[in-house]
Design a protein around this motif. Structure first.
Motif, PDB file in Angstrom:
ATOM      1  N   SER A 239      -2.942  14.104  -1.630  1.00 36.59           N
ATOM      2  CA  SER A 239      -3.903  14.960  -0.956  1.00 36.59           C
ATOM      3  C   SER A 239      -3.235  15.603   0.247  1.00 36.59           C
ATOM      4  O   SER A 239      -2.404  15.039   0.679  1.00 36.59           O
ATOM      5  CB  SER A 239      -5.103  14.062  -0.244  1.00 36.59           C
ATOM      6  N   ARG A 240      -3.822  16.748   0.807  1.00 35.42           N
ATOM      7  CA  ARG A 240      -3.266  17.209   1.897  1.00 35.42           C
ATOM      8  C   ARG A 240      -4.186  16.746   3.184  1.00 35.42           C
ATOM      9  O   ARG A 240      -5.290  16.894   2.867  1.00 35.42           O
ATOM     10  CB  ARG A 240      -3.365  18.791   2.069  1.00 35.42           C
ATOM     11  N   THR A 241      -3.475  16.244   4.160  1.00 33.86           N
ATOM     12  CA  THR A 241      -4.462  15.643   5.261  1.00 33.86           C
ATOM     13  C   THR A 241      -3.839  16.609   6.494  1.00 33.86           C
ATOM     14  O   THR A 241      -2.882  17.153   6.565  1.00 33.86           O
ATOM     15  CB  THR A 241      -4.228  14.072   5.326  1.00 33.86           C
ATOM     16  N   ASN A 242      -4.884  16.326   7.452  1.00 33.25           N
ATOM     17  CA  ASN A 242      -4.589  16.942   8.828  1.00 33.25           C
ATOM     18  C   ASN A 242      -5.327  15.797   9.810  1.00 33.25           C
ATOM     19  O   ASN A 242      -6.465  15.482   9.988  1.00 33.25           O
ATOM     20  CB  ASN A 242      -5.380  18.198   9.242  1.00 33.25           C
TER      21      ASN A 242
ATOM     22  N   ARG B  38       0.894  -1.277  -0.095  1.00 28.44           N
ATOM     23  CA  ARG B  38       0.046   0.101  -0.059  1.00 28.44           C
ATOM     24  C   ARG B  38       0.872   1.391   0.013  1.00 28.44           C
ATOM     25  O   ARG B  38       0.571   2.161  -0.862  1.00 28.44           O
ATOM     26  CB  ARG B  38      -0.896  -0.154   1.211  1.00 28.44           C
ATOM     27  N   VAL B  39       2.008   1.218   0.826  1.00 28.04           N
ATOM     28  CA  VAL B  39       2.901   2.254   0.820  1.00 28.04           C
ATOM     29  C   VAL B  39       3.454   2.567  -0.425  1.00 28.04           C
ATOM     30  O   VAL B  39       3.555   3.733  -0.859  1.00 28.04           O
ATOM     31  CB  VAL B  39       3.697   2.219   2.176  1.00 28.04           C
ATOM     32  N   GLU B  40       4.033   1.440  -1.083  1.00 29.91           N
ATOM     33  CA  GLU B  40       4.722   1.685  -2.322  1.00 29.91           C
ATOM     34  C   GLU B  40       3.878   2.102  -3.295  1.00 29.91           C
ATOM     35  O   GLU B  40       4.214   3.049  -4.166  1.00 29.91           O
ATOM     36  CB  GLU B  40       5.052  -0.005  -2.650  1.00 29.91           C
ATOM     37  N   ARG B  41       2.539   1.742  -3.508  1.00 30.51           N
ATOM     38  CA  ARG B  41       1.702   2.107  -4.336  1.00 30.51           C
ATOM     39  C   ARG B  41       1.327   3.749  -4.073  1.00 30.51           C
ATOM     40  O   ARG B  41       1.158   4.617  -5.104  1.00 30.51           O
ATOM     41  CB  ARG B  41       0.408   1.511  -4.545  1.00 30.51           C
TER      42      ARG B  41
ATOM     43  N   LEU C 117     -11.714   6.027   0.546  1.00 28.65           N
ATOM     44  CA  LEU C 117     -10.705   5.828   1.690  1.00 28.65           C
ATOM     45  C   LEU C 117      -9.517   5.505   1.038  1.00 28.65           C
ATOM     46  O   LEU C 117      -8.906   4.372   0.991  1.00 28.65           O
ATOM     47  CB  LEU C 117     -11.225   4.705   2.467  1.00 28.65           C
ATOM     48  N   ALA C 118      -8.965   6.502   0.133  1.00 26.86           N
ATOM     49  CA  ALA C 118      -7.637   6.441  -0.620  1.00 26.86           C
ATOM     50  C   ALA C 118      -6.294   6.662   0.381  1.00 26.86           C
ATOM     51  O   ALA C 118      -5.287   6.502  -0.225  1.00 26.86           O
ATOM     52  CB  ALA C 118      -7.695   7.185  -1.693  1.00 26.86           C
TER      53      ALA C 118
ATOM     54  N   ALA D 197      -1.038   5.568  -7.942  1.00 27.78           N
ATOM     55  CA  ALA D 197      -2.079   5.611  -7.033  1.00 27.78           C
ATOM     56  C   ALA D 197      -2.935   6.925  -7.560  1.00 27.78           C
ATOM     57  O   ALA D 197      -2.581   7.974  -7.034  1.00 27.78           O
ATOM     58  CB  ALA D 197      -1.647   6.020  -5.502  1.00 27.78           C
ATOM     59  N   HIS D 198      -3.670   6.683  -8.617  1.00 24.05           N
ATOM     60  CA  HIS D 198      -4.500   8.045  -9.315  1.00 24.05           C
ATOM     61  C   HIS D 198      -5.273   8.613  -8.372  1.00 24.05           C
ATOM     62  O   HIS D 198      -5.262   9.714  -8.634  1.00 24.05           O
ATOM     63  CB  HIS D 198      -5.066   7.415 -10.674  1.00 24.05           C
TER      64      HIS D 198
END
Length: 161
Positions: free
Chosen positions: A84-87, A68-71, A157-158, A77-78
């Motif tokens: 995304s920016r996350t908080n 998952r991390v590699e993708r 949930l990407a 990972a289109h």
């Protein structure tokens, strides 16, 4: 498990949140123990669901987390390229009674995701099993239970919660 303070656990969880917000996913993987690990996000309608028997949104072991991390780190990972920016906000941290070498920890979370001019959010509760390894805390398992009754506000949930 040796005596660990709530402040130490909170600092650890805040560090995990910061790594995810910085998209340092390799750093996030380094927070996990080696060997059997589990990252689960159950479906909204079955928060106590067992991945062996019930449908879940995410059921990752060590290999699947690495994949998952590699993708997510690649252009494949289109849904997350550009990222995304996350908080990630973590609060209401509670330590349970140690069981063997594990420390159960729960915490509330809100994760905001900003992408393509839209904001979405995920709200829920984390359930961790932490262990001390080489004098440092590590994650053995993490279960992110969503309080939301539907994913419509988030859409998908990407990201890693």
């Amino acid at each position: 498990m040796t005596a660990v303070t709530r402040a130490e656990v909170e600092d650890f969880l805040y560090r995990e949140a910061a790594l995810l917000d910085e998209w340092d996913l390799d750093g996030w993987l380094a927070l996990w123990t080696e060997g059997p690990t589990s990252y689960v996000v159950p479906c909204n309608d079955a928060p106590d669901g067992d991945p062996a028997q019930d449908l879940v949104l995410i059921d990752d072991n060590e290999l699947r987390m690495r994949l998952r991390v590699e993708r997510l780190n690649s252009r494949k990972a289109h849904r997350e390229y550009p990222h995304s920016r996350t908080n990630h906000q973590v609060y209401n941290v509670l330590l349970g009674e140690p069981a063997g070498d594990e420390l159960p920890v729960t915490a509330s979370f809100t994760v905001w995701r900003f992408r393509n001019g839209k904001a979405s959010y995920y709200v829920g509760r984390y359930h961790y099993r932490l262990v001390a390894s080489d004098g440092r805390l590590r994650i053995r398992s993490k279960r992110s239970v969503l309080d939301m009754t539907e994913l419509r506000p988030a859409g998908d949930l990407a990201i890693i919660l």
